[in-house]
Write a protein that holds these residues in place. Structure first.
Motif, PDB file in Angstrom:
ATOM      1  N   ALA A 127      40.082  41.293  43.574  1.00 34.05           N
ATOM      2  CA  ALA A 127      40.979  40.373  42.855  1.00 34.05           C
ATOM      3  C   ALA A 127      40.713  38.931  43.272  1.00 34.05           C
ATOM      4  N   ALA A 128      40.468  38.718  44.566  1.00 32.15           N
ATOM      5  CA  ALA A 128      40.158  37.375  45.057  1.00 32.15           C
ATOM      6  C   ALA A 128      38.823  36.890  44.490  1.00 32.15           C
ATOM      7  N   ARG A 129      37.849  37.783  44.421  1.00 31.29           N
ATOM      8  CA  ARG A 129      36.536  37.413  43.888  1.00 31.29           C
ATOM      9  C   ARG A 129      36.650  37.023  42.409  1.00 31.29           C
ATOM     10  N   GLU A 130      37.469  37.750  41.667  1.00 30.77           N
ATOM     11  CA  GLU A 130      37.659  37.441  40.255  1.00 30.77           C
ATOM     12  C   GLU A 130      38.311  36.067  40.089  1.00 30.77           C
ATOM     13  N   HIS A 131      39.258  35.746  40.978  1.00 33.52           N
ATOM     14  CA  HIS A 131      39.904  34.424  40.951  1.00 33.52           C
ATOM     15  C   HIS A 131      38.867  33.324  41.159  1.00 33.52           C
ATOM     16  N   ILE A 132      37.949  33.547  42.083  1.00 37.60           N
ATOM     17  CA  ILE A 132      36.914  32.546  42.370  1.00 37.60           C
ATOM     18  C   ILE A 132      35.997  32.376  41.164  1.00 37.60           C
ATOM     19  N   ARG A 133      35.628  33.471  40.521  1.00 41.45           N
ATOM     20  CA  ARG A 133      34.731  33.401  39.361  1.00 41.45           C
ATOM     21  C   ARG A 133      35.349  32.571  38.238  1.00 41.45           C
ATOM     22  N   LYS A 134      36.680  32.583  38.147  1.00 42.64           N
ATOM     23  CA  LYS A 134      37.364  31.849  37.087  1.00 42.64           C
ATOM     24  C   LYS A 134      37.679  30.408  37.474  1.00 42.64           C
ATOM     25  N   SER A 135      37.453  30.053  38.731  1.00 35.02           N
ATOM     26  CA  SER A 135      37.790  28.709  39.214  1.00 35.02           C
ATOM     27  C   SER A 135      36.685  27.722  38.859  1.00 35.02           C
ATOM     28  N   LYS A 136      37.088  26.539  38.413  1.00 37.70           N
ATOM     29  CA  LYS A 136      36.100  25.508  38.082  1.00 37.70           C
ATOM     30  C   LYS A 136      35.454  24.931  39.343  1.00 37.70           C
ATOM     31  N   VAL A 137      36.250  24.822  40.408  1.00 36.86           N
ATOM     32  CA  VAL A 137      35.768  24.288  41.692  1.00 36.86           C
ATOM     33  C   VAL A 137      35.988  25.357  42.760  1.00 36.86           C
ATOM     34  N   PRO A 138      35.014  25.602  43.642  1.00 39.68           N
ATOM     35  CA  PRO A 138      35.214  26.611  44.686  1.00 39.68           C
ATOM     36  C   PRO A 138      36.453  26.295  45.518  1.00 39.68           C
ATOM     37  N   PRO A 139      37.317  27.281  45.758  1.00 40.01           N
ATOM     38  CA  PRO A 139      38.541  27.033  46.520  1.00 40.01           C
ATOM     39  C   PRO A 139      38.284  26.994  48.022  1.00 40.01           C
ATOM     40  N   VAL A 140      39.300  26.573  48.754  1.00 38.83           N
ATOM     41  CA  VAL A 140      39.306  26.693  50.212  1.00 38.83           C
ATOM     42  C   VAL A 140      39.859  28.077  50.544  1.00 38.83           C
ATOM     43  N   ILE A 141      39.169  28.810  51.417  1.00 40.46           N
ATOM     44  CA  ILE A 141      39.593  30.162  51.770  1.00 40.46           C
ATOM     45  C   ILE A 141      40.229  30.119  53.150  1.00 40.46           C
ATOM     46  N   LYS A 142      41.462  30.631  53.255  1.00 40.80           N
ATOM     47  CA  LYS A 142      42.189  30.570  54.520  1.00 40.80           C
ATOM     48  C   LYS A 142      42.718  31.952  54.895  1.00 40.80           C
ATOM     49  N   ALA A 143      42.462  32.355  56.143  1.00 39.15           N
ATOM     50  CA  ALA A 143      43.128  33.536  56.674  1.00 39.15           C
ATOM     51  C   ALA A 143      44.605  33.214  56.828  1.00 39.15           C
ATOM     52  N   ASP A 144      45.458  34.145  56.453  1.00 38.42           N
ATOM     53  CA  ASP A 144      46.900  33.879  56.486  1.00 38.42           C
ATOM     54  C   ASP A 144      47.427  33.715  57.903  1.00 38.42           C
ATOM     55  N   GLY A 145      46.901  34.504  58.841  1.00 38.59           N
ATOM     56  CA  GLY A 145      47.428  34.497  60.203  1.00 38.59           C
ATOM     57  C   GLY A 145      46.660  33.597  61.147  1.00 38.59           C
ATOM     58  N   GLY A 151      39.928  29.988  60.965  1.00 38.06           N
ATOM     59  CA  GLY A 151      40.108  30.835  59.797  1.00 38.06           C
ATOM     60  C   GLY A 151      40.145  30.098  58.487  1.00 38.06           C
ATOM     61  N   VAL A 152      39.438  28.981  58.387  1.00 31.65           N
ATOM     62  CA  VAL A 152      39.397  28.198  57.153  1.00 31.65           C
ATOM     63  C   VAL A 152      37.946  27.956  56.762  1.00 31.65           C
ATOM     64  N   VAL A 153      37.610  28.255  55.519  1.00 34.60           N
ATOM     65  CA  VAL A 153      36.263  27.990  55.003  1.00 34.60           C
ATOM     66  C   VAL A 153      36.389  27.064  53.802  1.00 34.60           C
ATOM     67  N   VAL A 154      35.820  25.868  53.927  1.00 38.36           N
ATOM     68  CA  VAL A 154      35.789  24.921  52.811  1.00 38.36           C
ATOM     69  C   VAL A 154      34.492  25.175  52.062  1.00 38.36           C
ATOM     70  N   ALA A 155      34.549  26.030  51.052  1.00 32.78           N
ATOM     71  CA  ALA A 155      33.343  26.479  50.359  1.00 32.78           C
ATOM     72  C   ALA A 155      32.767  25.370  49.480  1.00 32.78           C
ATOM     73  N   ARG A 156      31.475  25.191  49.590  1.00 27.76           N
ATOM     74  CA  ARG A 156      30.799  24.187  48.757  1.00 27.76           C
ATOM     75  C   ARG A 156      30.274  24.797  47.456  1.00 27.76           C
ATOM     76  N   PHE A 174      38.444  38.287  61.001  1.00 28.94           N
ATOM     77  CA  PHE A 174      39.571  37.776  61.786  1.00 28.94           C
ATOM     78  C   PHE A 174      40.631  38.848  62.017  1.00 28.94           C
ATOM     79  N   GLY A 175      40.255  40.105  61.860  1.00 28.72           N
ATOM     80  CA  GLY A 175      41.185  41.191  62.125  1.00 28.72           C
ATOM     81  C   GLY A 175      42.422  41.096  61.246  1.00 28.72           C
ATOM     82  N   ALA A 176      43.574  41.362  61.847  1.00 28.36           N
ATOM     83  CA  ALA A 176      44.832  41.355  61.099  1.00 28.36           C
ATOM     84  C   ALA A 176      45.153  39.977  60.528  1.00 28.36           C
ATOM     85  N   ALA A 177      44.670  38.919  61.190  1.00 30.45           N
ATOM     86  CA  ALA A 177      44.950  37.559  60.710  1.00 30.45           C
ATOM     87  C   ALA A 177      44.369  37.323  59.329  1.00 30.45           C
ATOM     88  N   GLY A 178      43.285  38.033  58.988  1.00 25.66           N
ATOM     89  CA  GLY A 178      42.645  37.857  57.693  1.00 25.66           C
ATOM     90  C   GLY A 178      42.912  38.978  56.720  1.00 25.66           C
TER      91      GLY A 178
END
Length: 427
Positions: A127-145, A151-156, A174-178
């Motif tokens: 589901a997350a991958r599908e969201h990215i495919r539909k995004s015009k600009v690559p999002p920032v990916i963050k582990a919740d915990g 736990g932050v990736v600023v995707a180019r 990141f284990g449970a944090a991600g």
């Protein structure tokens, strides 16, 4: 006064150093190679050993507990200390979710009307991958915990974003944090840190600071826990602090108090100064590391008394006093950080660096071995200097770090460069 500081990093060395100027004794659990000497003592208790920490405080008649890192706060150390009748400078476990869960922080921001990036929360990789495919600009990916600032990736590119999703949700990097991730709108602008002392009702902003998260010069390389910082940051001048606190901090205080959990301690808003105005990237519920080091170099007066006033709900913002000088800290790290790195590397030149006027070498990942200081972590030192202005502080810090040698080490050479460009009118 007898104080316990919980933690082992550069932030905790800075807190022990500052609190030691007014306290009879400061204990640091577990501390590092720099937090031992004079009236400061290390005690071998882990930051997540809440039973051991409470027992120590009872036995040693501790008057104030100061948790440095986020982990003991999210585990409920303040709740435990409060139940034992021991004042603790930090939020309860409910409020600590502002850092412990990015999705919780987003929910509170929405309720409080705090401007922030749009985001979507996912636990399913496809589901997350599908969201990215539909995004015009690559999002920032963050582990919740909690992921130790990594736990932050600023995707180019979309490919980088897809890889980050798989790493967190499939490979469990990141284990449970991600186990839950946020895909967040990418914001453009200059980042700045706004920290406030809070007593549950009032918020007193500290001077601005700017951290440098990327590992290498020119903000290149992987995200880290922080490679250096300086205060004040020209992007957020003093006359704007109250205005920003009204936007990013006080609404959150009011919302948490409304929920029956007044926030006491440090609330740290990481801000992006966008063309559309300031937006909150994230919150921390403690001093930043390395922002803490330059901030405490500038703080004048009794930090322990300020912390006690926050705990008691009687903070007087007028009691905060700051040097009008600039402080800047440069982090010396082990080669390979934030990935795998060697430990036990010898460190030389600490005394000559520490002896320079206006300089303080704060230890982060160090320990004593056979009477000598060796590395014990990824971020090893934060060499911090107080100067007449940003250029002076920068020159002093780099002159000091040049006196220190450690094999297989590196540091950024451009800490403060953004501020100097802004002061020169080139931003």
């Amino acid at each position: 006064m007898r104080i316990l500081v919980i933690g082992s990093g550069g932030r905790e060395h800075a807190l022990a150093w500052k609190l030691g100027q007014v306290a009879e004794s400061v204990f640091v659990a577990p501390g590092n190679g720099g937090t031992e000497g004079g009236n400061v003592h290390n005690v071998p208790i882990a930051v997540d050993d809440l039973d051991g920490l409470v027992d120590f405080c009872k036995r040693e008649r501790i008057d104030l507990v100061v948790p440095g890192p986020e982990l003991p706060l999210t585990l409920g150390v303040t709740d435990r200390m409060t139940a034992a009748g021991i004042p603790c400078f930090g939020p309860d476990a409910y409020c600590a979710q502002m850092e412990g869960s990015k999705s919780f922080a987003k929910e509170v921001m929405a309720a409080a009307g705090v401007p922030t990036a749009a985001c979507a929360v996912f636990t399913d990789a496809e589901a997350a991958r599908e969201h990215i495919r539909k995004s015009k600009v690559p999002p920032v990916i963050k582990a919740d915990g909690l992921a130790a600032g990594k736990g932050v990736v600023v995707a180019r590119t979309p490919e980088e974003a897809l890889e980050a999703v798989d790493a967190m949700l499939k490979d469990k990097t990141f284990g449970a944090a991600g186990a839950r991730i946020l895909l967040e709108e990418r914001l453009d602008g200059e980042e700045v840190s706004l920290l406030c002392l809070c007593d549950g009702e009032r918020a007193a902003p500290l001077p601005s600071a700017q951290d440098h998260k990327a590992a290498w010069d020119n903000d290149e390389g992987p995200n880290t826990g922080g490679m250096g910082a300086y205060s004040p940051a020209p992007v957020l001048p003093d006359e704007k602090l109250e205005e920003l606190a009204d936007v990013a901090v006080r609404p959150v205080l009011a919302e948490l108090a409304r929920r029956g959990h007044p926030f006491r301690g440090v609330l740290y808003a990481g801000l992006m100064m966008t063309p559309d105005g300031p937006k909150v990237l994230e919150y921390n519920v403690r001093f930043g590391d390395p922002e803490c080091q330059p901030l405490l170099m500038r703080l004048e007066g009794d930090l322990a008394a300020l912390m006690q006033d926050c705990v008691a709900g009687r903070l007087n913002p007028a009691a905060l006093s700051w040097s009008d000088k600039t402080a800047l800290g440069v982090v010396l790290a082990a080669k390979g950080y934030p990935g795998s790195y060697p430990k036990g590397l010898p460190i030389d030149g600490l005394e000559p660096a520490d002896a320079l006027p206006g300089v303080k070498v704060f230890h982060s990942g160090t320990r004593k071995q056979d009477g000598k200081t060796v590395s014990a972590g990824g971020r090893v030192l934060c060499v911090t200097a107080l100067g007449d202005d940003l250029a002076d502080a920068q020159a002093k810090a780099y002159a000091a770090i040049d006196k220190i040698t450690m094999p297989e080490s590196f540091y950024r050479h451009d800490i403060g460069a953004k501020g100097l460009r802004r002061l020169a009118g080139k931003n």
